[in-house]
Design an enzyme around this catalytic site. Structure first.
Site, PDB file in Angstrom:
ATOM      1  N   THR A  73      66.089  12.568  63.458  1.00 43.40           N
ATOM      2  CA  THR A  73      64.710  12.703  63.918  1.00 43.40           C
ATOM      3  C   THR A  73      63.844  11.740  63.118  1.00 43.40           C
ATOM      4  O   THR A  73      63.646  11.909  61.914  1.00 43.40           O
ATOM      5  CB  THR A  73      64.201  14.140  63.727  1.00 43.40           C
ATOM      6  OG1 THR A  73      64.984  15.032  64.515  1.00 43.40           O
ATOM      7  CG2 THR A  73      62.747  14.254  64.175  1.00 43.40           C
TER       8      THR A  73
ATOM      9  N   LYS B 145      61.229  14.349  70.795  1.00 39.56           N
ATOM     10  CA  LYS B 145      61.651  15.249  69.713  1.00 39.56           C
ATOM     11  C   LYS B 145      60.472  15.648  68.832  1.00 39.56           C
ATOM     12  O   LYS B 145      60.349  16.810  68.414  1.00 39.56           O
ATOM     13  CB  LYS B 145      62.733  14.575  68.863  1.00 39.56           C
ATOM     14  CG  LYS B 145      63.196  15.386  67.654  1.00 39.56           C
ATOM     15  CD  LYS B 145      63.770  16.740  68.071  1.00 39.56           C
ATOM     16  CE  LYS B 145      64.011  17.662  66.871  1.00 39.56           C
ATOM     17  NZ  LYS B 145      65.033  17.153  65.957  1.00 39.56           N
TER      18      LYS B 145
END
Length: 347
Positions: free
Chosen positions: A148, A223
């Site tokens: 991420t 995300k």
């Protein structure tokens, strides 16, 4: 970023057909799950008409990377691993994984390499730094970053990987430790469509679903939006638990009431009972949730979008970090609110 490498430029449009075919052949089972292969290409000569199993790399064996890599090994994948702390590789080596001493060596020896790193700087260092992936990868190979990170970091890594002639796919995951263990992650992918299709059987081993979102940066953005919402939800849930107790209600009953209503979410029923006991077993570290909120705030700033609820939640996670809860589960954000309540009572 001073350690970034300079790469020669090549043009590439597809991975070799033999690579794609090999994945299709060797993972052609329902959901591609738990299919064990007893014969490896290294131990048996390749027979005519039978494709050599692809060699897969995995970089980063933390709370998420380890179970993801384990699922690949259990499915019969020829896996090579690397981690900054070598001892974290040992359990996987005992399951049959190979080991290389640098990301460069992993990428050079594998057809496709996955990476699950803790933060943007780690992702850049592993992909583009000294002994990084970009030094070992090249035409005919692929790099899938499931970390991420922010949009700019993903685009930077994409540029370095593509400049070697290799293909790049960002594929951050939605899900924490338990979904990673159970192969129930959600992949939010963007980048080279051919690499997405080639990697799909491997993604299906590690996850329950996958989305292809187009250009590099879209996966990272999706995300961050998802984790922004999650972080804000947990902060609000924490407020509700504490308020219910303050006014004389049983917070256990509150969790049950929520579980039967329209606002129910699995994380409430999963984490609520532990939060009531001030117990925060780590599934998703609080420091990572705060990092994602910080990155989401930067994303919002880049498009002049106001996100005041997320901004307020971010401050609570920062307080929890300052009180030593960085490595606890992100549900420990409730401790920041306890501190605020205690301070107000003492005034």
């Amino acid at each position: 970023m001073s350690s970034l490498v300079n790469c020669n430029h090549f043009a590439i449009h597809r991975l070799p057909s033999s690579f794609s075919s090999a994945i299709a052949i060797h993972f052609n089972s329902p959901r591609f799950s738990r299919h064990i292969f007893n014969v490896s290409a290294s131990s048996q000569p390749q027979q005519q008409g039978i494709e050599t199993p692809p060699k897969i790399g995995f970089l980063g064996l933390g709370i998420m990377g380890t179970p993801m890599a384990q699922n690949l090994i259990k499915a019969g994948v020829d896996l090579t691993v690397w981690n900054r702390t070598k001892s974290k590789c040992d359990p996987l080596i005992s399951l049959g994984a190979k080991y290389k001493s640098s990301p460069e060596e992993v990428a050079a020896s594998c057809d496709l390499t996955f990476a699950m790193l803790a933060d943007p700087q780690s992702a850049i260092d592993v992909a583009c730094g000294k002994y990084g992936v970009a030094n070992g990868i090249g035409p005919g190979k692929g790099y899938v970053d499931v970390s991420t990170v922010d949009v700019d970091t993903s685009k930077l890594i994409n540029g370095h990987i593509k400049s070697t002639g290799a293909l790049f796919l960002e594929a951050p995951v939605s899900g924490s430790k338990k979904p990673a263990e159970d192969g129930q992650l959600i992949f939010l992918t963007a980048g080279d469509k051919n690499l997405y299709e080639t990697a799909a059987p491997l993604l299906d081993i590690m996850g329950k679903s996958k989305f292809y979102l187009g250009d590099v940066g879209n996966g990272a953005a999706m995300k961050l939006v998802v984790n922004m919402i999650m972080g804000s939800m947990m902060a609000s849930f924490s407020e509700g638990l504490l308020l219910s107790e303050k006014v004389g209600l049983d917070p256990k009953v509150l969790v049950e009431v929520i579980s039967q209503g329209a606002i129910n979410a699995p994380m409430y029923t999963t984490k609520g009972p532990s939060m009531i006991k001030s117990h925060y077993p780590t599934a998703f570290p609080l420091k990572h949730q705060q990092k994602d909120l910080r990155l989401a705030l930067g994303l919002a700033e880049s498009v002049s979008q106001s996100i005041p609820i997320a901004a307020a939640a971010n401050e609570l996670y920062k307080v929890a970090k300052s009180h030593g809860y960085s490595d606890e589960d992100f549900s420990a954000v409730i401790e920041a609110l306890k501190t605020k309540f205690q301070n107000s009572e003492n005034q």
